[in-house]
Design an enzyme around this catalytic site. Structure first.
Site, PDB file in Angstrom:
ATOM      1  N   GLU A 137     -11.043  -7.867  -5.887  1.00 26.96           N
ATOM      2  CA  GLU A 137     -11.397  -7.409  -7.239  1.00 26.96           C
ATOM      3  C   GLU A 137     -12.506  -8.256  -7.853  1.00 26.96           C
ATOM      4  O   GLU A 137     -12.389  -8.783  -8.955  1.00 26.96           O
ATOM      5  CB  GLU A 137     -10.164  -7.404  -8.141  1.00 26.96           C
ATOM      6  CG  GLU A 137      -9.112  -6.396  -7.705  1.00 26.96           C
ATOM      7  CD  GLU A 137      -7.963  -6.254  -8.687  1.00 26.96           C
ATOM      8  OE1 GLU A 137      -7.327  -5.194  -8.708  1.00 26.96           O
ATOM      9  OE2 GLU A 137      -7.676  -7.225  -9.435  1.00 26.96           O
ATOM     10  N   GLU A 157      -5.139  -1.177  -3.000  1.00 27.94           N
ATOM     11  CA  GLU A 157      -4.021  -1.378  -3.921  1.00 27.94           C
ATOM     12  C   GLU A 157      -3.801  -0.082  -4.690  1.00 27.94           C
ATOM     13  O   GLU A 157      -4.756   0.504  -5.207  1.00 27.94           O
ATOM     14  CB  GLU A 157      -4.264  -2.523  -4.912  1.00 27.94           C
ATOM     15  CG  GLU A 157      -4.254  -3.902  -4.305  1.00 27.94           C
ATOM     16  CD  GLU A 157      -4.420  -5.009  -5.350  1.00 27.94           C
ATOM     17  OE1 GLU A 157      -4.005  -4.802  -6.517  1.00 27.94           O
ATOM     18  OE2 GLU A 157      -4.982  -6.058  -5.003  1.00 27.94           O
TER      19      GLU A 157
END
Length: 482
Positions: free
Chosen positions: A181, A382
């Site tokens: 991320e 995810e």
């Protein structure tokens, strides 16, 4: 003429995901040093997680110190992953387990031996490892001594860490993600977890004092580190495949007012697209440069950096997807929470207990949006639902999680039918773990229930949830039975 209906391709990488700092525990075992995650005390949805540079276990409870003890249960856990039929397991390697302070020149052999055993266990069951090099596990020493990723020296420390792993596991690991991320540093909350930045006055994770110059300097250094790691890795093994990993916060305009539409475009560009553009296309996009100018943001770009970014682009695109938010110019719009950032409430969506909106159709939209922009193979690394699971007569009946995942996987199938090249799916999470935002274990995501509560008590027994058996069948039928 009958419409073509494509489904999941043969060899699709079904699996699950975790992060070392959230599952491993054993925070000081076998020579491991503390990470920045180890300095965060427990919190709740209402109580922010405090950050303590001086770790004092006599006064505070630090959830990552014990995690859900994958360190001592990895054989049992991987056997359960295999029972579900995992083709791939997304995991991270805990940086201070290999370099306790981050600045050493020689790695900690005991730490490497732990991952030797993890990879051997995965190989035994034919599970492909997908390894994240940096998943919020910077050695705490680098935070206190260097100011985290703001300091250019962090790049060399990271590359030393990466090279050790690339050489040791060059015949074991094919898929690598340099940074988890990475775009979280476009938000103030990303300072600590992602940048190792603790500005004066910051006391907890949820309310961080922000210095955009430092934050974007840290992000730039991560871009450079990623590009260098990609180039180094390809020298060591040309078969390595590297991916970006974006926290994709898909946004919609709350209304069709042109002001809302424009704000939404700007939000999407900065939060979602900029980091992907740098890592996939190799350049800072025009809108990012203009954003820096308009907001008087300054950071050093050294000679050679732009060439490195151009050469060190990634091979695939991966992202996290949990929810969507709306954007509006209205000041009084109702708000919702989310992964890293919230936004205006969408009146057409339901939300979880933690006020994260549920939007399966948004995943299909996102997959098309991303594939249209980059044309690279995509992994969803995810996707999942945090919920307060309850154990009843030795079972966990999590129909709500099954419904969430079923609806999202169906939208994945439709995106494949749209023409998107989706190659893998690793839901969050393979097993219960410590939530980053709150430090709770009872905000559960896993297919496997771990008997542990928010205070750290429990037997650590592993229990298959109903979603475990459901997902096992999904994998066995390659997504044809949901």
């Amino acid at each position: 003429m009958e419409q073509c209906r494509k489904s999941f391709p043969e060899g699709f990488l079904w699996g699950g995901a975790t992060a070392a700092n959230q599952v491993e525990g054993a925070w000081d075992a076998d020579g491991k040093g503390p990470s920045l995650a180890d300095a965060m005390v427990a919190g709740t949805h209402q109580l922010p997680r405090r950050i303590t540079l001086e770790i004092d276990e006599s006064r505070n409870y630090y959830p990552s110190h014990s995690g859900t003890d994958f360190y001592h249960h990895y054989k049992e856990d991987i056997a359960l992953f295999a029972e579900m039929g995992f083709k791939v397991y997304r995991m991270s390697i805990n940086w201070p387990r290999i370099f306790p302070k981050g600045t050493e020149t020689e790695p900690n052999e005991a730490g490497l031996q732990f991952y030797d055993k993890v990879f051997a266990e995965l190989k035994k069951y034919g599970i492909e490892p997908l390894v994240t090099l940096y998943h919020n596990e910077m050695p705490l020493n680098m935070v206190t001594a260097m100011g985290g990723w703001v300091d250019r020296r962090s790049i060399d420390c990271y590359l030393r860490f990466a090279e050790v792993l690339f050489r040791r596991y060059k015949d074991v690991v094919k898929y690598w993600i340099p940074f988890n991320e990475i775009n979280d540093l476009t938000t103030a909350v990303g300072n600590w977890n992602h940048g190792g930045i603790l500005n004066h006055g910051t006391e907890d994770f949820s309310h961080q004092v922000d210095d955009p110059d430092k934050r974007y300097a840290a992000l730039h250094n991560q871009f450079v580190a990623s590009a260098k790691a990609v180039l180094l890795g390809r020298q060591i093994n040309p078969e390595f495949r590297f991916g970006t990993m974006i926290c994709h916060i898909t946004v919609y305009p709350l209304t069709c007012r042109p002001e809302d539409v424009l704000l939404t475009q700007q939000e999407d560009q900065l939060r979602n697209c900029m980091s992907g553009d740098v890592q996939c296309k190799g350049v800072y996009p025009y809108y990012a440069k203009r954003y820096f100018e308009r907001n008087h943001i300054h950071f050093d770009v050294e000679p050679g950096d732009e060439e490195l970014l151009r050469r060190g682009t990634v091979d695939f695109y991966s992202f996290s997807y949990y929810m969507t938010n709306c954007v509006t110019a209205q000041k009084d719009a109702a708000q919702v929470s989310g992964n890293i950032m919230g936004g205006a409430k969408n009146p057409y969506l339901k939300a979880t207990e933690w006020n994260w909106q549920i939007d399966p159709v948004g995943l299909r939209y996102t997959l098309n949006h991303v594939y249209d922009r980059y044309g690279l193979p995509i992994m969803i690394t995810e996707n999942g639902m945090g919920a307060r699971d309850t154990l009843q007569d030795g079972r966990v009946h999590d129909d709500y999680r099954i419904q969430y995942l079923r609806e999202h996987i169906e939208q994945m199938r439709l995106a494949i039918d749209d023409g998107v090249e989706l190659i893998g799916y690793t839901p969050w999470s393979a097993m219960d773990l410590v939530s980053v935002s709150t430090g709770e274990v009872e905000k559960r995501y896993g297919f496997i229930y771990v008997d542990k509560d928010n205070a750290g008590s429990g037997t650590l027994e592993r229990i298959r949830k109903d979603s475990f058996y459901w997902y096992k069948n999904v994998i066995a039928t390659n997504g044809s039975e949901l």
